[in-house]
Design an enzyme around this catalytic site. Structure first.
Site, short mmCIF file in Angstrom:
data_model
loop_
_atom_site.label_atom_id
_atom_site.label_comp_id
_atom_site.label_asym_id
_atom_site.label_seq_id
_atom_site.Cartn_x
_atom_site.Cartn_y
_atom_site.Cartn_z
N THR A 88 35.37 36.57 38.97
CA THR A 88 36.51 35.64 38.91
C THR A 88 36.00 34.21 38.73
O THR A 88 36.47 33.48 37.85
CB THR A 88 37.34 35.73 40.21
OG1 THR A 88 37.88 37.05 40.29
CG2 THR A 88 38.45 34.70 40.24
N ASN A 114 39.60 47.03 32.77
CA ASN A 114 39.50 47.54 34.14
C ASN A 114 40.58 48.55 34.50
O ASN A 114 40.49 49.20 35.53
CB ASN A 114 39.52 46.38 35.14
CG ASN A 114 40.65 45.42 34.88
OD1 ASN A 114 40.76 44.85 33.80
ND2 ASN A 114 41.52 45.25 35.85
N SER A 163 29.74 40.97 38.10
CA SER A 163 30.09 40.93 39.51
C SER A 163 29.21 41.90 40.31
O SER A 163 28.96 43.02 39.87
CB SER A 163 31.56 41.33 39.65
OG SER A 163 31.91 41.46 41.00
N HIS A 221 29.76 43.45 43.30
CA HIS A 221 30.33 44.60 44.04
C HIS A 221 30.83 45.71 43.12
O HIS A 221 31.32 46.74 43.61
CB HIS A 221 31.41 44.15 45.01
CG HIS A 221 32.68 43.64 44.39
ND1 HIS A 221 33.86 44.32 44.50
CD2 HIS A 221 32.94 42.54 43.67
CE1 HIS A 221 34.81 43.62 43.88
NE2 HIS A 221 34.28 42.54 43.38
N CYS A 240 43.45 43.63 41.79
CA CYS A 240 43.86 42.21 41.72
C CYS A 240 45.30 42.06 41.26
O CYS A 240 45.84 40.96 41.34
CB CYS A 240 42.94 41.44 40.78
SG CYS A 240 41.25 41.45 41.34
#
Ligand code: PMP
Length: 397
Positions: A68, A152, A205, A207, A337
């Site tokens: 993000t 995603n 990212s 994670h 999200c």
């Protein structure tokens, strides 16, 4: 509980957590401190940076708090750019796909309030963004194009190379258009080589790859010039100020090394597992794959083997998630999200799927720890649970 929500967050690898703990206790000093302990921390930081840049095949690394923020650093830099002398008074426009993650989509909406306009290029019915359509939307005001590497929600793999080629041929002889790709769902999962793609910037990212959350990176090509908005202590080459999260950085870099070294084998395994899942679920009455073609084997190379989007309309996605949980499976309604927002069907609707059907969608996402046995049990659970839920949903519609 069987975890089938790896695209939202992958379980951290125990050995990565150990390495992070070790790093946190050894390199506790501030990497900007001039004393010996600070220099040690800085050396460790720069070693990590070099390792990650090597994985990418070159370029520069800016560590951030996640994909993000990496996306935000890139987009918000346009505000400064808009203010620079040669651009003052001239409009600025960004071109993105209509299926970008909220951290691109919503950030671009926010930029509109500062006079930066945008064009959203819709995907086709399979969720693929056409390079030609991107090309048609470029004009003299376009300064940035951003198209994600893997979606995603659907797992659709975008042809970032062709998109970049189209952008480069448009901007030949003109000002360079920055090409960015959000690779949060691609990096460490499918081959993602930004140098070969010819892009300027990419977001990743921690994670999503078995590393920690709260840490990410923005990869930049040597040619990319980007003036960040945030100011502070000048860390990360003045692109992302703030004391560096060294344990997190150690975590993401080690997780990246591990995922990249196992990538081909893990991808092959994931493909086998997702094929079994698709095959097994095909026999559950009422199944609907999003996109529909996901149910046909021949186009599978265009999709990430880690993500599968499906539903049993009119069973609402939230209901299916609860049913799955009651049987011991953790799945998602699309992107985490977007799950609390009304816009949670934005991506599927952009593909032309009516909202009534899109509301039935759930996302199943797998990782290296997922076993064929777990997926077999999930298929069985769906076979047992769906018919009654379907009958009820049809009755109460
Ligand atoms: N982009 C994509 C494509 C994602 O899937 C995610 C995670 N939901 C993000 C960005 C945001 O990543 P992070 O959680 O690291 O901020």
């Amino acid at each position: 509980m069987i975890y089938l929500d790896w695209a939202a967050s992958a379980p951290p690898e125990p050995e990565i957590l150990d390495l992070m703990r070790d790093c946190a206790s050894r390199f506790y000093a501030n990497p900007s401190s001039p004393h010996a302990a600070g220099r040690d921390a800085r050396d460790e930081l720069e070693r990590s940076r070099e390792t990650l840049a090597r994985i990418f095949g070159g370029g520069r690394i800016v560590f951030t708090s996640g994909a993000t923020e990496s996306n935000g650093v890139c987009l918000l830099s346009l505000l400064r750019r808009q203010r620079t002398r040669e651009e003052r008074g001239k409009p600025i426009r960004v071109v993105i796909s209509a299926i970008e993650h909220a951290s691109i989509h919503e950030q671009v909406q926010a930029l509109a309030g500062f006079g930066i306009s945008s064009t959203l290029v819709p995907p086709d019915a399979d969720g693929m963004v056409s390079a030609d359509k991107i090309g048609e939307s470029l004009d003299a005001d376009t300064v940035l194009v951003s198209v994600m590497a893997v979606n995603n929600e659907t797992g659709a793999i975008q042809d970032v190379k062709r998109i970049t080629d189209v952008v480069r041929s448009f901007s030949r002889g003109r000002r360079r258009i920055l090409v960015h790709s959000d690779a949060a769902q691609a990096f460490g999962k499918i081959p993602f080589r930004p140098m070969e793609l010819g892009i300027d910037a990419a977001s990743i990212s921690g994670h999503k790859i078995g590393g920690p959350r709260g840490v990410g990176a923005l990869w930049l090509s040597d040619d990319a010039s980007l003036e960040p908005l945030a100011a502070g202590g000048g860390q990360e080459g003045r692109k992302r100020p703030g004391t560096e999260n060294l344990p997190g950085i150690c975590g993401i870099v080690n997780a990246a090394e591990k995922r990249i070294s196992d990538l081909e084998e893990a991808r092959g395994e994931a493909q086998k597992k997702i094929d079994v899942l698709i095959e097994g679920l095909q026999h559950v009455p009422g199944i609907c794959f999003f996109p529909e073609t996901r149910g046909t084997r021949k186009i599978q190379p265009s999709f990430s083997p880690h993500i599968l989007c499906l539903g049993f309309p009119p069973i609402p996605g939230e209901v299916l998630v609860r049913i799955a949980e009651s049987r011991g499976f953790l799945i998602a309604t699309g992107s985490a999200c977007a799950s609390r927002k009304k816009s949670r069907t934005r991506i599927l609707e952009a593909m032309g799927i009516p909202s009534a059907r899109a509301f039935s969608a759930v996302r199943i996402s797998i990782g290296p720890g997922t076993t064929a046995g777990e997926l077999g049990s999930f298929i069985m659970a769906m076979r047992e649970e769906v018919p009654a839920a379907l009958a009820l949903a049809k009755k109460t519609r």
